[in-house]
Design a protein around this motif. Sequence first.
Motif, PDB file in Angstrom:
ATOM      1  N   GLY A   1       1.242  -5.006  -0.743  1.00 57.55           N
ATOM      2  CA  GLY A   1       2.295  -4.879   0.260  1.00 57.55           C
ATOM      3  C   GLY A   1       2.858  -3.476   0.316  1.00 57.55           C
ATOM      4  O   GLY A   1       3.149  -2.944   1.398  1.00 57.55           O
ATOM      5  N   THR A   2       3.000  -2.847  -0.852  1.00 63.13           N
ATOM      6  CA  THR A   2       3.509  -1.477  -0.909  1.00 63.13           C
ATOM      7  C   THR A   2       2.552  -0.513  -0.219  1.00 63.13           C
ATOM      8  O   THR A   2       2.969   0.378   0.531  1.00 63.13           O
ATOM      9  N   ARG A   3       1.257  -0.700  -0.434  1.00 65.34           N
ATOM     10  CA  ARG A   3       0.254   0.149   0.209  1.00 65.34           C
ATOM     11  C   ARG A   3       0.338   0.024   1.727  1.00 65.34           C
ATOM     12  O   ARG A   3       0.288   1.030   2.449  1.00 65.34           O
ATOM     13  N   ALA A   4       0.452  -1.209   2.216  1.00 62.75           N
ATOM     14  CA  ALA A   4       0.550  -1.426   3.654  1.00 62.75           C
ATOM     15  C   ALA A   4       1.794  -0.747   4.221  1.00 62.75           C
ATOM     16  O   ALA A   4       1.765  -0.144   5.299  1.00 62.75           O
ATOM     17  N   TYR A   5       2.893  -0.836   3.495  1.00 57.99           N
ATOM     18  CA  TYR A   5       4.150  -0.222   3.939  1.00 57.99           C
ATOM     19  C   TYR A   5       3.996   1.297   4.019  1.00 57.99           C
ATOM     20  O   TYR A   5       4.412   1.927   5.010  1.00 57.99           O
ATOM     21  N   LEU A   6       3.390   1.898   3.009  1.00 60.90           N
ATOM     22  CA  LEU A   6       3.227   3.350   2.992  1.00 60.90           C
ATOM     23  C   LEU A   6       2.307   3.831   4.103  1.00 60.90           C
ATOM     24  O   LEU A   6       2.553   4.869   4.731  1.00 60.90           O
ATOM     25  N   LEU A   7       1.240   3.089   4.377  1.00 58.97           N
ATOM     26  CA  LEU A   7       0.357   3.457   5.485  1.00 58.97           C
ATOM     27  C   LEU A   7       1.084   3.334   6.821  1.00 58.97           C
ATOM     28  O   LEU A   7       0.833   4.101   7.751  1.00 58.97           O
TER      29      LEU A   7
ATOM     30  N   THR B   1      -3.157  14.922   8.486  1.00 61.96           N
ATOM     31  CA  THR B   1      -4.129  14.006   9.086  1.00 61.96           C
ATOM     32  C   THR B   1      -3.981  12.619   8.471  1.00 61.96           C
ATOM     33  O   THR B   1      -3.377  12.461   7.405  1.00 61.96           O
ATOM     34  N   ARG B   2      -4.552  11.625   9.140  1.00 62.78           N
ATOM     35  CA  ARG B   2      -4.530  10.281   8.597  1.00 62.78           C
ATOM     36  C   ARG B   2      -5.307  10.218   7.283  1.00 62.78           C
ATOM     37  O   ARG B   2      -4.908   9.503   6.362  1.00 62.78           O
ATOM     38  N   GLU B   3      -6.404  10.957   7.205  1.00 67.15           N
ATOM     39  CA  GLU B   3      -7.197  10.960   5.980  1.00 67.15           C
ATOM     40  C   GLU B   3      -6.372  11.453   4.795  1.00 67.15           C
ATOM     41  O   GLU B   3      -6.429  10.882   3.700  1.00 67.15           O
ATOM     42  N   GLU B   4      -5.610  12.504   5.021  1.00 58.86           N
ATOM     43  CA  GLU B   4      -4.751  13.026   3.961  1.00 58.86           C
ATOM     44  C   GLU B   4      -3.693  11.993   3.577  1.00 58.86           C
ATOM     45  O   GLU B   4      -3.399  11.795   2.393  1.00 58.86           O
ATOM     46  N   ALA B   5      -3.130  11.330   4.581  1.00 61.06           N
ATOM     47  CA  ALA B   5      -2.118  10.305   4.324  1.00 61.06           C
ATOM     48  C   ALA B   5      -2.698   9.153   3.507  1.00 61.06           C
ATOM     49  O   ALA B   5      -2.069   8.667   2.561  1.00 61.06           O
ATOM     50  N   GLU B   6      -3.904   8.724   3.860  1.00 59.17           N
ATOM     51  CA  GLU B   6      -4.537   7.623   3.132  1.00 59.17           C
ATOM     52  C   GLU B   6      -4.818   7.998   1.686  1.00 59.17           C
ATOM     53  O   GLU B   6      -4.642   7.172   0.779  1.00 59.17           O
ATOM     54  N   GLU B   7      -5.239   9.234   1.462  1.00 57.79           N
ATOM     55  CA  GLU B   7      -5.498   9.681   0.093  1.00 57.79           C
ATOM     56  C   GLU B   7      -4.204   9.753  -0.710  1.00 57.79           C
ATOM     57  O   GLU B   7      -4.166   9.371  -1.889  1.00 57.79           O
TER      58      GLU B   7
ATOM     59  N   VAL C   1      -1.511   7.965  -0.225  1.00 58.97           N
ATOM     60  CA  VAL C   1      -1.105   6.584  -0.498  1.00 58.97           C
ATOM     61  C   VAL C   1      -1.930   6.013  -1.655  1.00 58.97           C
ATOM     62  O   VAL C   1      -1.396   5.359  -2.554  1.00 58.97           O
ATOM     63  N   ALA C   2      -3.236   6.277  -1.642  1.00 63.33           N
ATOM     64  CA  ALA C   2      -4.103   5.785  -2.717  1.00 63.33           C
ATOM     65  C   ALA C   2      -3.664   6.338  -4.066  1.00 63.33           C
ATOM     66  O   ALA C   2      -3.637   5.617  -5.075  1.00 63.33           O
ATOM     67  N   ARG C   3      -3.309   7.619  -4.100  1.00 64.40           N
ATOM     68  CA  ARG C   3      -2.855   8.226  -5.354  1.00 64.40           C
ATOM     69  C   ARG C   3      -1.539   7.590  -5.814  1.00 64.40           C
ATOM     70  O   ARG C   3      -1.347   7.337  -7.014  1.00 64.40           O
ATOM     71  N   ALA C   4      -0.651   7.351  -4.871  1.00 62.37           N
ATOM     72  CA  ALA C   4       0.637   6.734  -5.215  1.00 62.37           C
ATOM     73  C   ALA C   4       0.445   5.334  -5.781  1.00 62.37           C
ATOM     74  O   ALA C   4       1.072   4.963  -6.783  1.00 62.37           O
ATOM     75  N   ILE C   5      -0.442   4.553  -5.171  1.00 59.82           N
ATOM     76  CA  ILE C   5      -0.697   3.194  -5.650  1.00 59.82           C
ATOM     77  C   ILE C   5      -1.324   3.231  -7.037  1.00 59.82           C
ATOM     78  O   ILE C   5      -1.015   2.395  -7.902  1.00 59.82           O
ATOM     79  N   ASP C   6      -2.196   4.204  -7.284  1.00 60.52           N
ATOM     80  CA  ASP C   6      -2.785   4.352  -8.615  1.00 60.52           C
ATOM     81  C   ASP C   6      -1.699   4.611  -9.668  1.00 60.52           C
ATOM     82  O   ASP C   6      -1.731   4.056 -10.769  1.00 60.52           O
ATOM     83  N   VAL C   7      -0.751   5.462  -9.325  1.00 57.64           N
ATOM     84  CA  VAL C   7       0.346   5.766 -10.255  1.00 57.64           C
ATOM     85  C   VAL C   7       1.172   4.507 -10.522  1.00 57.64           C
ATOM     86  O   VAL C   7       1.502   4.185 -11.663  1.00 57.64           O
ATOM     87  N   PHE C   8       1.494   3.774  -9.448  1.00 60.36           N
ATOM     88  CA  PHE C   8       2.280   2.553  -9.606  1.00 60.36           C
ATOM     89  C   PHE C   8       1.523   1.524 -10.443  1.00 60.36           C
ATOM     90  O   PHE C   8       2.111   0.807 -11.253  1.00 60.36           O
ATOM     91  N   ALA C   9       0.209   1.433 -10.220  1.00 60.40           N
ATOM     92  CA  ALA C   9      -0.602   0.460 -10.954  1.00 60.40           C
ATOM     93  C   ALA C   9      -0.608   0.776 -12.444  1.00 60.40           C
ATOM     94  O   ALA C   9      -0.501  -0.124 -13.284  1.00 60.40           O
ATOM     95  N   ARG C  10      -0.710   2.069 -12.778  1.00 58.51           N
ATOM     96  CA  ARG C  10      -0.684   2.451 -14.189  1.00 58.51           C
ATOM     97  C   ARG C  10       0.690   2.170 -14.797  1.00 58.51           C
ATOM     98  O   ARG C  10       0.793   1.713 -15.944  1.00 58.51           O
TER      99      ARG C  10
END
Length: 230
Positions: free
Chosen positions: A120-126, A204-210, A212-221
């Motif tokens: 849900g957090t990933r969807a919100y950030l995107l 760019t959207r690509e930069e935004a997606e990357e 977000v992915a990094r942020a989710i990785d940090v949260f997951a750890r």
Amino acid sequence: MAKAKATSGRQGAPPQPGEDVESLIDLDDPRLQTEAAQKLMAAARELFVKQGFSATSVSDITERAGMSVGSLYYHYGSKTNLYQAIYMLYQRTQERRARETVAAVRAAGVTNGLRLFLAGTRAYLLGAWEHRDVVRLAADGDTPPGFGLYMRRINQEWMRKNTTLLRESTNLLGQDDALSVRAVVAIVTDAMGGICREVANCATREEAEELVARAIDVFARLADVPPGRP
């Protein structure tokens, strides 16, 4: 987010000193579903983003929308309420996006509360990228009086809902580890505003997606969730 309630008989008039602006707007009010109301909102959103809230007058908005000043007061009550409505609509869209994502992930068989939370957090950030103009608008500090309090209420409600999601799901950090759940949700909630701003500022959207992915990785750890997509 709890739906704001309109005060009976007051939405067509400017707010009085000391009134809670949030209480004057109901996004489901029939007056806000009209073409006129949508034109006013689109014009205000464009002008607020371009020149700021303070520098935009009611007449600027109505002139851009091709409508009368009286129409703005009839539909929204004030420029402040119109700003509030823009942000409330953004927040409602974001919450629906996160909720639908969590439901889809749950339907796919995921029961871990933290994985659902991160999805849900990933969807919100995107979504912050999709609505980056509104995110930037709220982040620049040129907001109506009392908007900071409204934002704190949003954060509190987000935290409450997600704490409930985690506690009701299976395979948490530990069935008796409620404090860890609260800590994770609090840290992520406080970080969301800053990350949303960074996402909105991506080129760019690509930069935004990357990002977000990094942020989710940090949260997951942080939450000690095993590697893999949430």
